[in-house]
Design a protein around this motif. Structure first.
Motif: not given
Length: 315
Positions: A128-144
């Protein structure tokens, strides 16, 4: 968190990756410049783009000024990456331009992987506006994956980023226009202009005509949450800690926690407040918790679990 100044714990500034020369000029349209634009991801969908280091400024940083970009670092050698890819692509299609999915092959773009600090794949971040928002690492399912995307969109709204991505060229007809739900244009335009009161009024107008509109309810709840957390006193957590029966203080902390992505903390605080109060105070905490459920989404597993706990407390 204010609209004017994006901030979130763990955010990383990507401005150093801007190219002063040879790439798209600052302010140029995304993808402008010879050879700068990324390519549609093979079989990815209308809002999925394969991005290279040369195109990173135009296709990620510049686009993130207008709308959220979800960046998926992957490798063709990674089975987990191959499992996650269709999930994210399907979400990008479902959300219809609310975010762009940018896929970066770390084998072909090691410099980008090193700049972001990628150690294993898949790694998914928001920009967002050139800055990172960490989300997740590794495999996750659709709900996550959906939960993380929804959290990113909430943060985007909080910072006045409410634009929609254009469909990627060659993913469909070149001149195709994105499908826009006209019901929400007025509200989204108001959010983009920083007019939260106008956005609230627009969502309320929709709900007056169609009271059961789940998307409008969620949109209204998100904007109201942003407005409530715009001007938070410095000692708000201390007040909540000093008096567990202060419902307004507990509600404010829960709102701030939710805005920061601490969903379960927010839910647990209000459930505890419901448990420890009575009468009007108890009802106020309960109703507010239901509003936060709207923000996160009824199908979210954390909402399902919290509803079960709330029922146990109430009955």
């Amino acid at each position: 968190m204010s609209q004017a100044n994006f901030s979130r714990p763990g955010a990383i500034d990507l401005s150093a990756l801007r190219k002063p020369a040879g790439g798209a000029a600052p302010g140029a349209a995304p993808g402008a410049g010879a050879g700068a634009a990324g390519a549609p991801a093979a079989g990815g969908g209308a809002y999925v783009l394969d991005v290279t280091e040369a195109a990173f400024q135009a296709d990620v940083i510049e686009r993130s000024l207008q709308h959220p970009v979800v960046v998926e670092f992957w490798s063709p050698r990674s089975g987990a990456s191959n499992q996650l890819a269709p999930i994210l692509a399907a979400l990008s299609t479902e959300y219809d331009g609310k975010f762009l999915l940018a896929r970066i092959d770390i084998d072909a773009n090691p410099g980008l992987a090193q700049a972001v600090g990628v150690q294993t794949v898949p790694l998914v971040i928001g920009v967002l506006r050139g800055q990172v928002v960490p989300l997740f690492q590794g495999p996750v399912g659709e709900p996550e994956a959906r939960q993380y995307v929804d959290q990113l969109l909430t943060v985007a709204v909080a910072n006045g980023i409410a634009g929609r991505a254009q469909p990627v060229a060659a993913a469909g007809p070149v001149d195709a226009e994105p499908v826009v739900d006209e019901r929400f244009v007025k509200a989204e335009d108001a959010v983009g202009a920083g007019d939260l009161d106008g956005a609230i009024a627009a969502y309320e107008e929709i709900l007056a005509q169609t009271p059961g509109d789940a998307e409008a309810k969620a949109g209204l709840s998100r904007v109201q949450l942003v407005k409530r957390t715009q001007d938070v006193p410095a000692d708000f957590r201390e007040k909540a800690a000093e008096d567990a029966a202060d419902v307004e203080a507990q509600i404010l902390v829960a709102d701030v926690d939710l805005m920061g992505g601490h969903v379960e903390d927010a839910f647990n605080r209000l459930i505890t407040t419901v448990q420890n109060t009575a009468g009007e105070d108890r009802n106020k905490a309960r109703v507010h918790l239901l509003e936060l459920f709207e923000v996160v989404g009824a199908d979210d597993e954390r909402v399902v679990r919290a509803r079960q706990r709330l029922m146990m407390v109430l009955f």
